[in-house]
Motif scaffolding. Sequence first.
Motif, PDB file in Angstrom:
ATOM      1  N   LEU A   1       7.965   1.614  -2.709  1.00  0.00           N
ATOM      2  CA  LEU A   1       8.429   2.995  -2.867  1.00  0.00           C
ATOM      3  C   LEU A   1       9.772   3.191  -2.166  1.00  0.00           C
ATOM      4  CD1 LEU A   1       6.959   5.114  -4.420  1.00  0.00           C
ATOM      5  CD2 LEU A   1       5.986   5.992  -2.329  1.00  0.00           C
TER       6      LEU A   1
ATOM      7  N   VAL B   1       2.479  -5.859 -12.565  1.00  0.00           N
ATOM      8  CA  VAL B   1       1.068  -5.755 -12.961  1.00  0.00           C
ATOM      9  C   VAL B   1       0.505  -7.142 -13.223  1.00  0.00           C
ATOM     10  CG1 VAL B   1      -0.495  -4.891 -14.711  1.00  0.00           C
ATOM     11  CG2 VAL B   1       1.332  -3.452 -13.878  1.00  0.00           C
TER      12      VAL B   1
ATOM     13  N   ALA C   1       8.056  -3.580 -13.941  1.00  0.00           N
ATOM     14  CA  ALA C   1       6.721  -3.022 -13.732  1.00  0.00           C
ATOM     15  C   ALA C   1       5.659  -3.916 -14.341  1.00  0.00           C
ATOM     16  CB  ALA C   1       6.652  -1.619 -14.335  1.00  0.00           C
TER      17      ALA C   1
ATOM     18  N   GLY D   1       5.422  -3.440  -9.225  1.00  0.00           N
ATOM     19  CA  GLY D   1       4.875  -2.421 -10.120  1.00  0.00           C
ATOM     20  C   GLY D   1       5.392  -1.035  -9.757  1.00  0.00           C
ATOM     21  N   VAL D   2       5.363  -0.728  -8.464  1.00  0.00           N
ATOM     22  CA  VAL D   2       5.802   0.599  -8.029  1.00  0.00           C
ATOM     23  C   VAL D   2       7.287   0.792  -8.324  1.00  0.00           C
ATOM     24  CG1 VAL D   2       6.159   2.038  -6.014  1.00  0.00           C
ATOM     25  CG2 VAL D   2       4.026   0.818  -6.282  1.00  0.00           C
TER      26      VAL D   2
ATOM     27  N   VAL E   1      -2.490 -12.536   0.289  1.00  0.00           N
ATOM     28  CA  VAL E   1      -2.423 -11.119  -0.014  1.00  0.00           C
ATOM     29  C   VAL E   1      -0.977 -10.693  -0.241  1.00  0.00           C
ATOM     30  CG1 VAL E   1      -2.234 -10.297   2.354  1.00  0.00           C
ATOM     31  CG2 VAL E   1      -3.420  -8.908   0.674  1.00  0.00           C
TER      32      VAL E   1
ATOM     33  N   PHE F   1      -0.174 -10.805  -3.864  1.00  0.00           N
ATOM     34  CA  PHE F   1      -0.774  -9.639  -4.507  1.00  0.00           C
ATOM     35  C   PHE F   1       0.061  -8.394  -4.242  1.00  0.00           C
ATOM     36  CE2 PHE F   1      -3.843  -6.096  -4.181  1.00  0.00           C
ATOM     37  CZ  PHE F   1      -4.277  -6.077  -5.487  1.00  0.00           C
ATOM     38  N   GLU F   2       0.454  -8.237  -2.943  1.00  0.00           N
ATOM     39  CA  GLU F   2       1.234  -7.047  -2.582  1.00  0.00           C
ATOM     40  C   GLU F   2       2.602  -7.060  -3.246  1.00  0.00           C
ATOM     41  OE1 GLU F   2       0.621  -4.363  -0.477  1.00  0.00           O
ATOM     42  OE2 GLU F   2      -1.488  -4.905  -0.431  1.00  0.00           O
TER      43      GLU F   2
ATOM     44  N   VAL G   1       2.144  -5.446  -6.405  1.00  0.00           N
ATOM     45  CA  VAL G   1       2.056  -3.990  -6.232  1.00  0.00           C
ATOM     46  C   VAL G   1       3.458  -3.403  -6.060  1.00  0.00           C
ATOM     47  CG1 VAL G   1       1.187  -2.156  -4.753  1.00  0.00           C
ATOM     48  CG2 VAL G   1      -0.225  -4.144  -5.202  1.00  0.00           C
TER      49      VAL G   1
ATOM     50  N   MET H   1      -5.603  -3.059  -7.509  1.00  0.00           N
ATOM     51  CA  MET H   1      -5.126  -3.682  -8.741  1.00  0.00           C
ATOM     52  C   MET H   1      -5.190  -2.698  -9.906  1.00  0.00           C
ATOM     53  SD  MET H   1      -6.684  -6.860 -10.769  1.00  0.00           S
ATOM     54  CE  MET H   1      -7.457  -5.839 -11.987  1.00  0.00           C
TER      55      MET H   1
ATOM     56  N   LEU I   1      -0.843   3.091 -12.761  1.00  0.00           N
ATOM     57  CA  LEU I   1       0.534   3.528 -12.516  1.00  0.00           C
ATOM     58  C   LEU I   1       1.444   3.030 -13.632  1.00  0.00           C
ATOM     59  CD1 LEU I   1       2.133   4.870 -10.185  1.00  0.00           C
ATOM     60  CD2 LEU I   1       2.740   2.596  -9.447  1.00  0.00           C
TER      61      LEU I   1
ATOM     62  N   THR J   1      -2.544  -8.970 -11.202  1.00  0.00           N
ATOM     63  CA  THR J   1      -3.783  -9.382 -11.871  1.00  0.00           C
ATOM     64  C   THR J   1      -3.987 -10.888 -11.759  1.00  0.00           C
ATOM     65  OG1 THR J   1      -2.908  -7.848 -13.492  1.00  0.00           O
ATOM     66  CG2 THR J   1      -5.077  -8.718 -13.910  1.00  0.00           C
TER      67      THR J   1
ATOM     68  N   PHE K   1       2.881  -1.057  -1.263  1.00  0.00           N
ATOM     69  CA  PHE K   1       3.115   0.245  -1.883  1.00  0.00           C
ATOM     70  C   PHE K   1       4.280   0.971  -1.241  1.00  0.00           C
ATOM     71  CE2 PHE K   1       2.221   4.773  -2.409  1.00  0.00           C
ATOM     72  CZ  PHE K   1       2.180   4.829  -3.791  1.00  0.00           C
ATOM     73  N   ILE K   2       4.232   1.079   0.099  1.00  0.00           N
ATOM     74  CA  ILE K   2       5.308   1.804   0.780  1.00  0.00           C
ATOM     75  C   ILE K   2       6.617   1.056   0.645  1.00  0.00           C
ATOM     76  CG2 ILE K   2       6.031   2.797   2.957  1.00  0.00           C
ATOM     77  CD1 ILE K   2       3.215   2.907   3.820  1.00  0.00           C
TER      78      ILE K   2
ATOM     79  N   ASN L   1      -3.958  -1.757   5.341  1.00  0.00           N
ATOM     80  CA  ASN L   1      -3.511  -2.685   4.322  1.00  0.00           C
ATOM     81  C   ASN L   1      -4.531  -3.771   4.056  1.00  0.00           C
ATOM     82  OD1 ASN L   1      -1.229  -1.525   3.510  1.00  0.00           O
ATOM     83  ND2 ASN L   1       0.093  -2.552   4.982  1.00  0.00           N
TER      84      ASN L   1
ATOM     85  N   GLY M   1       3.626  -2.393   3.934  1.00  0.00           N
ATOM     86  CA  GLY M   1       2.819  -2.922   2.845  1.00  0.00           C
ATOM     87  C   GLY M   1       3.504  -2.776   1.505  1.00  0.00           C
TER      88      GLY M   1
END
Lengths: 804, 140
Positions: free
Chosen positions: B42, B76, B72, B124-125, B114, B117-118, B121, A773, A779, B80, B38-39, A761, B36
């Motif tokens: 998800l 994003v 979503a 978004g996912v 971070v 930022f995550e 993410v 990013m 996505l 950004t 992404f997971i 990570n 994290g």
Amino acid sequence: MTLIHLFVLVPILSALLIPFIGKWFPKLHLGWAALFVPVLLFVCFCTAIPKVAAGGPVFGSVSWSQALDLAFSVHLDGLSLIFTLLITGIGSLVVLYSIFYLSKERESLSHFYAYLLLFMGAMLGVVLSDNMIMLYIFWELTSISSFLLIAFWFRRKKSRYGAQKSFLITVGGGLFMLVGFIMLHVITGTNSIQEIITMGDSIREHALFVPALVLILIGAFTKSAQFPFHIWLPDAMEAPTPVSAYLHSATMVKAGLFLVARFTPIFGGEAVWFWLVSGIGMFTMFWGSFSAVRQKDLKALLAYSTISQLGLIMFLFGMGSAALQGGASTESVIYTKAIFAALFHLVNHSTFKGALFMVVGIVDHEVGTRDIRKLGGLLPFMPVTFTLAVISSFSMAGLPPFNGFLSKEMFFTASLQAGSMNIFSMDTWGPLFPIIAWTGSVFTFVYSMFIVFRTFLGPYRRERLEKTPHEAPLGMLISPIVLCAIIVTLFFVPNGLSHYLLAPAVHSILPSYQGMEGLIPHISAWHGFNPELLMTAGVVVIGALLARMYRAWQDVYELFPASRSLDRGYQWLLTGSEIGSKKVTNLYMTGFLRHYLYYIYGFLIFLTGGTLLFSGGLSLRFSHDVPAAPYEMLLVLIMAAAGVGILFTKSRMTAALLNGILGYSIAIFFVLFRAPDLALTQLVVETVTTVLFLLCFYHLPEWPKEDRSFKVRVPKILISIGMGTLTVLLALSVQGNKLFDSISSYFEDSYDLAGGRNIVNAILGDFRAFDTMLEVVVLFIAGVGVYTLVKLKIPKGADDHERK
Amino acid sequence: MRENDLILQTVSKVAVFIILTFGVYLFLAGHHHPGGGFIGGLTLSSAFVLLYLAFDVETINKGLPFDYKNVAALGVIIATLTGTGSLLFGSSFLSQTFAYFNLPIFGKTELATVMLFESGVALGVIGVVVTIIISISEDV
């Protein structure tokens, strides 16, 4: 981050705000809100004048990506200062004018002002950027905002055509310029223009020097509408008049001139540069004014006149670059006067052309037509507008007591110098320059007179006009009055402008001449009976004659019929490329999914497999391998069985399940090899995919009887086996090769560097956050793509063209 | 058209909470342990998907009135914009930083940029996965 960075960002950010302001204050004409920005910036830039005039350029830099040598660096010197003042000054006047020009009820003002402010920020970015890549980005942003503004009345076919044309030509030129910038980077190793300037002559011997020069010039010529790229400017006149006054006469089209001026210290003194800039400039000057005379539409006339004037300034910059041939010396200091004249005329042109566009806008607005054949006798109805038209067009024609006279005289001086030059083998073609310059000026005089006399004098015919003419409201008159006041003032006190703005700009274009005597001329209206004055007198006499006897010689234009014009060539190229690309696309876009898979995988096998074979990367070494444990073997067997099983299934459900077995087995492998992150991801992804697959079942047709003919199966088998082999070989070769030291030691410090113990990570969110990013963005695009594909239903009877 | 699947619905009511908790845990744990943005995202979206499968779209939309396209897009934008935040402090784009704070209840806690930022993410996912699944399932 300096204040100047903010100056560039303020218009762009306020462009984002404009739609909201429109929502919050529905009664407000948005122009008043937008007006605030350029006025504020104009005042701010004015306060910078003393500092820059004292010789101190302001520099500031914000690093963006050091690895790519990208930085948002701004450099405010004399040259940029002139442009920033023009952008914000003319910008303020244009916004003020547009408030009365555009009706709040009928037009979508939030779009208009958002685009206009976007353009303003982009243009400030162009003239302030020191980093070439940033300059390029802002450069294209001006093209984009120009496209949006030209197509503001997008329901008109001509607006769309003009917008597309200007976009194709200027963005295409911008791409050439980008390649030129990259070449310069290859030569010098830096993206900073100022750094390249300090390198001086040391880069001239490089093989890429001349190609970079030519490519950058193509960018400048397309933007500044130089022959033969000038054809987009007349069509851009479909934009609302405030836009034409702002973008297509005062600022955006001058970006090319700015680029030439900016790069003169780098390329100046090179024969190719001299010939291209001054030669094309001169020819454009003549061709533009010659074509302007035949125009029937006042705005088209002004467009050609702008082309011609831009050519004139371009020529002056080319002449001035001769001063750098063989280094700075007292002999060549006379050529620097051309640079001075170019800058002076650049300012003057912005004033009188801006005013002229506004005058034409007023006529169009109050009378309903700008066809020169229908207009006439408007003087009694619009005396103020008439006066403004006289001042601005006489200035354009180069008559005293207006500022155009001063710079026109300097232009004649430069053309006479060109005639007697003995470097760059100018002794052959040089004498042509004063002749072309003079002829072009005669035509300039003719069309300037047309604007005044054919519009405001002559017979008045009410039946040809759409509205009963009357004087414009005061608000619309303020801006052109201000410009005309500047026109007259500059004639009487030009040396103030010269001291505070032009001199610092000359210094930044010719840094090697810093402080040399005779660099900054004293401007005076009366300079004795010299050839220049005689040339002007000749222009007036012959021009007046030609204007009177236009009917007698207008048949000259029959020699250049529309069927053989450059415009026709552009259209031919456009339709040709459309038809051609359609044919090529139809050739391989067959509509069969399997064909597309052939292309993708075939290309992959060809390229990756080829590289693997021919670069000697293929290495199969099993000596370091750990023996496989029995349960690992078992797992592999299960996966193999599932994989082979898919081939022989009779239903989709079974195939999906077998595919799931493959996925989950991989997850188990990740667990076995202690990669919990990957295992988790794989499990969740597998689950979500299965759900998706089940959902899609509903939409899928019956599993069709496969075409089992030989012709279909052989390529399928070949591609499948090829792809499988390639993947296995790649995976094995990765183990076998050790091309460079492992960088994993860097990541092992993740706790010290990023404060996280999870290396995976830390890489995703910190070390390589850029990748993450952009992946999120991809996505998102994919998600929106699926949504639109599923939801978009073209209504029956809609435009058939969309579906083709 | 959806059958009234009692067993699935009853199990989902419990399972969804477990999955959601697990998802949030994964998201927060990502700094030092497996997990994290992404997971976590998800896993969270699989909880939502389960809800949509067990009940019908209309019912769930009443309880969770989100437009997942906006979720979503928000993700994003967060991903950004948090990147540009570092520019204000003179660092390069997407630089992250961290520090330890003494918070009440939690004690000495590490807070890291971070995570912002995550979170982008993750959002978004979630937004994209649920958008895709809903739009395909609605197209019936």
